[in-house]
Design a protein around this motif. Structure first.
Motif, PDB file in Angstrom:
ATOM      1  N   GLN A 145     -49.339 -44.004 -43.495  1.00  0.00           N
ATOM      2  CA  GLN A 145     -49.888 -42.664 -43.718  1.00  0.00           C
ATOM      3  C   GLN A 145     -48.924 -41.604 -43.191  1.00  0.00           C
ATOM      4  O   GLN A 145     -48.635 -40.624 -43.878  1.00  0.00           O
ATOM      5  CB  GLN A 145     -51.243 -42.532 -43.024  1.00  0.00           C
ATOM      6  N   LEU A 184     -45.873 -44.371 -50.343  1.00  0.00           N
ATOM      7  CA  LEU A 184     -46.767 -44.860 -51.393  1.00  0.00           C
ATOM      8  C   LEU A 184     -46.433 -46.298 -51.793  1.00  0.00           C
ATOM      9  O   LEU A 184     -47.333 -47.110 -52.019  1.00  0.00           O
ATOM     10  CB  LEU A 184     -46.711 -43.933 -52.608  1.00  0.00           C
ATOM     11  N   ALA A 193     -48.842 -49.603 -51.441  1.00  0.00           N
ATOM     12  CA  ALA A 193     -49.111 -50.557 -52.525  1.00  0.00           C
ATOM     13  C   ALA A 193     -48.882 -51.992 -52.045  1.00  0.00           C
ATOM     14  O   ALA A 193     -49.675 -52.894 -52.345  1.00  0.00           O
ATOM     15  CB  ALA A 193     -48.237 -50.246 -53.732  1.00  0.00           C
ATOM     16  N   LYS A 244     -51.662 -52.925 -49.721  1.00  0.00           N
ATOM     17  CA  LYS A 244     -52.879 -53.169 -50.498  1.00  0.00           C
ATOM     18  C   LYS A 244     -52.858 -54.580 -51.105  1.00  0.00           C
ATOM     19  O   LYS A 244     -53.867 -55.282 -51.081  1.00  0.00           O
ATOM     20  CB  LYS A 244     -53.014 -52.114 -51.596  1.00  0.00           C
ATOM     21  N   ARG A 293     -57.642 -47.105 -50.186  1.00  0.00           N
ATOM     22  CA  ARG A 293     -57.892 -46.359 -51.433  1.00  0.00           C
ATOM     23  C   ARG A 293     -57.912 -44.852 -51.172  1.00  0.00           C
ATOM     24  O   ARG A 293     -57.358 -44.070 -51.943  1.00  0.00           O
ATOM     25  CB  ARG A 293     -59.201 -46.817 -52.076  1.00  0.00           C
ATOM     26  N   GLU A 334     -54.370 -43.699 -50.646  1.00  0.00           N
ATOM     27  CA  GLU A 334     -53.668 -43.616 -51.936  1.00  0.00           C
ATOM     28  C   GLU A 334     -54.021 -42.324 -52.661  1.00  0.00           C
ATOM     29  O   GLU A 334     -53.138 -41.655 -53.212  1.00  0.00           O
ATOM     30  CB  GLU A 334     -54.054 -44.803 -52.831  1.00  0.00           C
ATOM     31  N   GLU A 335     -55.295 -41.979 -52.648  1.00  0.00           N
ATOM     32  CA  GLU A 335     -55.727 -40.747 -53.314  1.00  0.00           C
ATOM     33  C   GLU A 335     -55.080 -39.523 -52.672  1.00  0.00           C
ATOM     34  O   GLU A 335     -54.627 -38.617 -53.367  1.00  0.00           O
ATOM     35  CB  GLU A 335     -57.254 -40.625 -53.266  1.00  0.00           C
ATOM     36  N   ARG A 336     -55.042 -39.505 -51.346  1.00  0.00           N
ATOM     37  CA  ARG A 336     -54.428 -38.363 -50.655  1.00  0.00           C
ATOM     38  C   ARG A 336     -52.932 -38.279 -50.953  1.00  0.00           C
ATOM     39  O   ARG A 336     -52.391 -37.194 -51.152  1.00  0.00           O
ATOM     40  CB  ARG A 336     -54.657 -38.467 -49.147  1.00  0.00           C
ATOM     41  N   LEU A 337     -52.268 -39.427 -50.978  1.00  0.00           N
ATOM     42  CA  LEU A 337     -50.826 -39.426 -51.223  1.00  0.00           C
ATOM     43  C   LEU A 337     -50.499 -39.109 -52.679  1.00  0.00           C
ATOM     44  O   LEU A 337     -49.417 -38.601 -52.970  1.00  0.00           O
ATOM     45  CB  LEU A 337     -50.211 -40.773 -50.821  1.00  0.00           C
ATOM     46  N   ASP A 338     -51.420 -39.425 -53.580  1.00  0.00           N
ATOM     47  CA  ASP A 338     -51.205 -39.120 -55.000  1.00  0.00           C
ATOM     48  C   ASP A 338     -51.333 -37.635 -55.293  1.00  0.00           C
ATOM     49  O   ASP A 338     -50.781 -37.143 -56.269  1.00  0.00           O
ATOM     50  CB  ASP A 338     -52.190 -39.892 -55.884  1.00  0.00           C
ATOM     51  N   ASP A 339     -52.081 -36.931 -54.461  1.00  0.00           N
ATOM     52  CA  ASP A 339     -52.302 -35.486 -54.698  1.00  0.00           C
ATOM     53  C   ASP A 339     -51.064 -34.668 -54.454  1.00  0.00           C
ATOM     54  O   ASP A 339     -50.156 -34.910 -53.832  1.00  0.00           O
ATOM     55  CB  ASP A 339     -53.437 -34.960 -53.810  1.00  0.00           C
TER      56      ASP A 339
END
Length: 173
Positions: free
Chosen positions: A108, A113, A117, A120, A165, A168-173
């Protein structure tokens, strides 16, 4: 009248290994039969009963589709409650928890990212391994205490997977 058995609601045997596709198919079929739209013109009592049935089906489905929740439910059906202090008595598990949390925190902090992965994938493999171990323990009544310890581990990994998950969403933003 008590709550119906989650497995019985879907005409399944109480076992850990569940065909999730079949479970989903049966859930959709049953929930369609009690959908509120089908009872829009029905008396209030029938509407309420249909709504209660839909809620029961949803609760049962959510429990059975999740390996950790299904495992815990099986233990409960078997009259075994999981003591809260079980985690504390498993130092190996505590160490694993700390290591995984530290690794996730580092990922984090670095916003890695690709690392997330990889983490994960490793987490999914660990979950699958635990599920296999639990299934073997569950099928052997002499190993139920071991099954209880495995449920705690499954719950932790499931919670960690949710955190992954979210990361991942935070890093994708």
């Amino acid at each position: 009248m008590g709550k119906p058995c989650h497995f019985a609601q879907f005409d399944l045997q109480p076992t850990f290994l569940v065909d999730l596709d079949e479970l989903g198919r049966r859930y959709r079929e049953l929930v369609r039969s009690v959908h509120p739209d089908r009872f829009a013109d029905a008396p209030e009592r029938e509407q309420r009963l249909a709504l209660e049935r839909a809620a029961q089906l949803n609760d049962a489905y959510q429990t059975l589709k999740s390996a950790p929740r299904r495992a815990l439910y099986l233990l409960t059906l078997n009259g075994r409650e999981l003591p809260l202090e079980a985690t504390v008595q498993d130092p190996e598990f505590l160490l694993q928890q700390m290591q995984l949390r530290e690794e996730l925190e580092e990922l984090q902090d670095s916003a890695d990212l690709a690392g997330v992965a990889t983490f994960k994938r490793q987490l999914k493999a660990a979950q699958a391994e635990l599920e296999g171990e639990f299934a073997a323990c569950w099928d052997d009544a002499r190993r139920r205490e071991e099954a209880e310890r495995l449920v705690r581990r499954m719950q932790f990994l499931d919670k960690l997977a949710q955190e992954v998950r979210q990361l991942e969403e935070r890093l994708d933003d």
